[in-house]
Design a protein around this motif. Structure first.
Motif, PDB file in Angstrom:
ATOM      1  N   TYR A  53       0.536  -1.524  -0.058  1.00  0.00           N
ATOM      2  CA  TYR A  53      -0.066   0.189   0.012  1.00  0.00           C
ATOM      3  C   TYR A  53       1.022   1.186   0.094  1.00  0.00           C
ATOM      4  CZ  TYR A  53      -4.114  -2.475   0.713  1.00  0.00           C
ATOM      5  OH  TYR A  53      -5.562  -3.717   0.103  1.00  0.00           O
ATOM      6  N   ARG A  54       1.721   1.377   0.760  1.00  0.00           N
ATOM      7  CA  ARG A  54       3.062   2.457   0.643  1.00  0.00           C
ATOM      8  C   ARG A  54       3.511   2.426  -0.417  1.00  0.00           C
ATOM      9  NH1 ARG A  54       4.199   4.468   5.872  1.00  0.00           N
ATOM     10  NH2 ARG A  54       3.386   3.078   7.209  1.00  0.00           N
ATOM     11  N   ALA A  55       3.919   2.033  -1.101  1.00  0.00           N
ATOM     12  CA  ALA A  55       4.431   2.026  -2.363  1.00  0.00           C
ATOM     13  C   ALA A  55       3.228   2.522  -3.420  1.00  0.00           C
ATOM     14  CB  ALA A  55       5.276  -0.195  -2.928  1.00  0.00           C
TER      15      ALA A  55
ATOM     16  N   ALA B  93      -0.779   9.806   3.232  1.00  0.00           N
ATOM     17  CA  ALA B  93      -1.511   9.943   2.083  1.00  0.00           C
ATOM     18  C   ALA B  93      -1.370   8.193   2.018  1.00  0.00           C
ATOM     19  CB  ALA B  93      -0.465  10.332   1.025  1.00  0.00           C
ATOM     20  N   VAL B  94      -0.998   7.220   2.890  1.00  0.00           N
ATOM     21  CA  VAL B  94      -1.614   6.292   2.920  1.00  0.00           C
ATOM     22  C   VAL B  94      -2.767   5.586   3.355  1.00  0.00           C
ATOM     23  CG1 VAL B  94       0.023   4.833   4.695  1.00  0.00           C
ATOM     24  CG2 VAL B  94      -0.906   3.498   2.375  1.00  0.00           C
ATOM     25  N   SER B  95      -3.155   5.602   4.400  1.00  0.00           N
ATOM     26  CA  SER B  95      -4.538   5.731   4.371  1.00  0.00           C
ATOM     27  C   SER B  95      -5.930   6.277   3.564  1.00  0.00           C
ATOM     28  CB  SER B  95      -5.181   6.772   5.775  1.00  0.00           C
ATOM     29  OG  SER B  95      -4.459   6.118   7.568  1.00  0.00           O
ATOM     30  N   SER B  96      -5.776   7.188   2.842  1.00  0.00           N
ATOM     31  CA  SER B  96      -6.558   7.325   1.061  1.00  0.00           C
ATOM     32  C   SER B  96      -6.566   6.404   0.404  1.00  0.00           C
ATOM     33  CB  SER B  96      -6.187   8.957   0.908  1.00  0.00           C
ATOM     34  OG  SER B  96      -6.649   9.458   1.355  1.00  0.00           O
ATOM     35  N   VAL B  97      -5.009   6.075   0.303  1.00  0.00           N
ATOM     36  CA  VAL B  97      -5.179   4.939  -0.898  1.00  0.00           C
ATOM     37  C   VAL B  97      -5.669   3.381  -0.209  1.00  0.00           C
ATOM     38  CG1 VAL B  97      -3.482   3.003  -1.708  1.00  0.00           C
ATOM     39  CG2 VAL B  97      -2.764   5.968  -2.084  1.00  0.00           C
ATOM     40  N   ALA B  98      -5.701   2.805   0.505  1.00  0.00           N
ATOM     41  CA  ALA B  98      -6.030   2.272   1.039  1.00  0.00           C
ATOM     42  C   ALA B  98      -7.422   1.922   1.608  1.00  0.00           C
ATOM     43  CB  ALA B  98      -5.849   2.029   2.574  1.00  0.00           C
ATOM     44  N   ASP B  99      -8.096   3.186   1.705  1.00  0.00           N
ATOM     45  CA  ASP B  99     -10.238   3.105   1.370  1.00  0.00           C
ATOM     46  C   ASP B  99     -10.957   2.501   0.467  1.00  0.00           C
ATOM     47  OD1 ASP B  99     -10.048   4.524   4.101  1.00  0.00           O
ATOM     48  OD2 ASP B  99      -9.737   6.327   4.003  1.00  0.00           O
TER      49      ASP B  99
ATOM     50  N   VAL C  92      -9.263  -0.624  -5.108  1.00  0.00           N
ATOM     51  CA  VAL C  92      -7.324  -0.508  -5.680  1.00  0.00           C
ATOM     52  C   VAL C  92      -7.612  -1.746  -4.559  1.00  0.00           C
ATOM     53  CG1 VAL C  92      -5.752   0.496  -4.376  1.00  0.00           C
ATOM     54  CG2 VAL C  92      -7.257   1.684  -5.188  1.00  0.00           C
ATOM     55  N   ARG C  93      -8.247  -1.514  -3.559  1.00  0.00           N
ATOM     56  CA  ARG C  93      -7.607  -3.004  -2.364  1.00  0.00           C
ATOM     57  C   ARG C  93      -7.726  -4.236  -2.943  1.00  0.00           C
ATOM     58  NH1 ARG C  93      -7.075  -1.211   2.637  1.00  0.00           N
ATOM     59  NH2 ARG C  93      -6.749  -3.696   3.837  1.00  0.00           N
ATOM     60  N   GLY C  94      -9.215  -4.652  -4.142  1.00  0.00           N
ATOM     61  CA  GLY C  94      -9.223  -5.949  -5.137  1.00  0.00           C
ATOM     62  C   GLY C  94      -7.577  -6.020  -5.446  1.00  0.00           C
TER      63      GLY C  94
ATOM     64  N   GLY D 267      -0.326  -7.667   7.757  1.00  0.00           N
ATOM     65  CA  GLY D 267      -1.324  -6.486   7.652  1.00  0.00           C
ATOM     66  C   GLY D 267      -2.686  -6.301   8.440  1.00  0.00           C
ATOM     67  N   ARG D 268      -3.700  -6.272   7.766  1.00  0.00           N
ATOM     68  CA  ARG D 268      -5.541  -6.155   8.611  1.00  0.00           C
ATOM     69  C   ARG D 268      -5.972  -6.809   8.029  1.00  0.00           C
ATOM     70  NH1 ARG D 268      -1.372  -2.527   9.506  1.00  0.00           N
ATOM     71  NH2 ARG D 268      -1.176  -0.460   9.730  1.00  0.00           N
ATOM     72  N   ASP D 269      -5.699  -7.862   6.715  1.00  0.00           N
ATOM     73  CA  ASP D 269      -6.762  -8.702   6.290  1.00  0.00           C
ATOM     74  C   ASP D 269      -6.545  -9.624   5.666  1.00  0.00           C
ATOM     75  OD1 ASP D 269      -6.103  -7.182   4.374  1.00  0.00           O
ATOM     76  OD2 ASP D 269      -7.796  -6.460   3.105  1.00  0.00           O
TER      77      ASP D 269
ATOM     78  N   GLN E 228     -12.469   1.005   9.862  1.00  0.00           N
ATOM     79  CA  GLN E 228     -14.230   1.693   8.997  1.00  0.00           C
ATOM     80  C   GLN E 228     -14.095   0.944   7.563  1.00  0.00           C
ATOM     81  OE1 GLN E 228     -13.976   5.689   9.291  1.00  0.00           O
ATOM     82  NE2 GLN E 228     -14.030   5.852  11.691  1.00  0.00           N
ATOM     83  N   ARG E 229     -12.459   0.274   7.645  1.00  0.00           N
ATOM     84  CA  ARG E 229     -12.332  -0.725   6.593  1.00  0.00           C
ATOM     85  C   ARG E 229     -13.308  -1.958   5.894  1.00  0.00           C
ATOM     86  NH1 ARG E 229      -6.887   1.129   6.213  1.00  0.00           N
ATOM     87  NH2 ARG E 229      -7.299   2.793   5.454  1.00  0.00           N
ATOM     88  N   GLY E 230     -14.365  -1.603   6.616  1.00  0.00           N
ATOM     89  CA  GLY E 230     -15.783  -3.618   6.683  1.00  0.00           C
ATOM     90  C   GLY E 230     -14.712  -4.178   6.878  1.00  0.00           C
TER      91      GLY E 230
END
Ligand code: DC
Length: 215
Positions: free
Chosen positions: A45-47, A101-107, A111-113, A135-137, A192-194
Motif C-alpha cells: 500500500y505504501r509503494a 496519504a496511505v490511508s486514502s489509498v487503502a480506503d 484498489v484493494r481488490g 497486514g490488516r486483512d 472503518q474498512r468493513g
C-alpha cells in the motif's frame, strides 16, 4: 475450503493486527526461519502511495489510483522488500507524507481488490516455498484459505510505548502523546474498512503479544 490433501493446502501463514503490534517483526523472522517469502502487505500500500505522490496523482481518486496500479509493476522480494518498476523502495516508504496519504489509498475498495490479486501472485511464483504475510486483512481477505491465521493483540498504551521508543532511537522530534494520537487515528481509520478492518477471524489463533520477547 481447504482440502484435506497436503498438496492443496496453501502454504500461507497470516498475521493480522493493528499498527505497532509487532506483527511485521514476527512475520519477517518466521518467514526467514521457514525459508518462505515474507509479504509485507502494508508496504505494498505504501509503494502504491509513493508512486502516486511521485506522479502527483490525487490519492483520494479511486479511479486515478487504480489506473496507476494497472500501469506500474509492484512486486516483492523474498525478504519482503517492495519494488516499483524494478526499483527497491525502503526509507521512501516510511516518510511522513506516505504515512498520511496511505490511508486514502487503502480506503479505495477497487484498489484493494486489484492489489490483493497482485499480492496473491507471490504464492504462485516458482521459487516460493510458502508465504508469511502480515497486514490488516491478510487472513480474512487476501488469503482466506490460510491454514494458520494469527491475530496479534497488544494494548494501545504498549503499542504507543514501542513506537515512541522507535522514534526516539532515530532522533525523531515527536512526543509520546503525538505517537498515541497518531496510533488512535490510524486504528479508527483501519476499523472503518468493513470486511477489511483488522479483526480476528473465527478460526484465528489469538496471540497476546504484550509481554513476549520477539523470540
Ligand atoms: O502496516 P502499515 O502501517 O505499513 O500499513 C500501511 C497502511 O496500509 C495503513 O494505513 C493500513 C493499510 N493496510 C491495509 O489497509 N491493509 C493491509 N492488509 C495492510 C495495510
Amino acid at each position: 475450503m481447504v482440502s484435506s490433501t497436503s498438496e492443496s493446502i496453501p502454504r500461507v501463514i497470516t498475521l493480522d493486527g493493528l499498527s505497532g503490534s509487532g506483527k511485521s517483526t514476527l512475520a519477517r523472522l518466521l518467514a526467514n526461519q521457514l525459508g518462505w517469502a515474507y509479504l509485507d502487505s502494508g508496504a505494498w500500500y505504501r509503494a502504491l502511495t509513493w508512486a502516486a505522490l511521485e506522479r502527483e496523482i490525487d490519492v483520494k481518486s479511486a479511479e486515478m489510483v487504480l489506473d496507476l496500479l494497472f500501469n506500474i509493476n509492484i512486486d516483492s522480494k523474498k525478504d519482503g522488500a517492495v519494488l516499483v518498476d524494478g526499483a527497491v523502495l525502503t526509507k521512501e516508504l516510511r516518510l511522513p507524507e506516505i504515512d498520511i496519504a496511505v490511508s486514502s489509498v487503502a480506503d479505495h475498495l477497487s484498489v484493494r481488490g486489484e492489489l490483493n490479486e497482485q499480492m496473491r501472485n507471490i504464492l504462485k511464483q516458482n521459487d516460493t516455498n510458502g508465504v508469511v504475510a502480515d497486514g490488516r486483512d491478510v487472513g480474512s481477505i487476501v488469503f482466506p484459505d490460510s491454514p494458520l491465521k494469527v491475530y496479534v493483540e497488544v494494548p494501545l498504551a504498549e503499542r504507543a510505548k514501542r513506537r515512541f521508543a522507535q522514534h526516539q532511537s532515530i532522533g525523531a522530534d515527536v512526543t509520546f502523546s503525538d505517537v498515541m494520537e497518531a496510533l488512535q487515528s490510524r486504528d479508527a481509520r483501519d476499523s472503518q474498512r468493513g470486511d477489511a478492518a483488522p479483526k480476528a477471524q473465527p478460526n484465528s489463533r489469538l496471540l497476546d503479544n504484550q509481554n513476549n520477547s520477539v523470540e
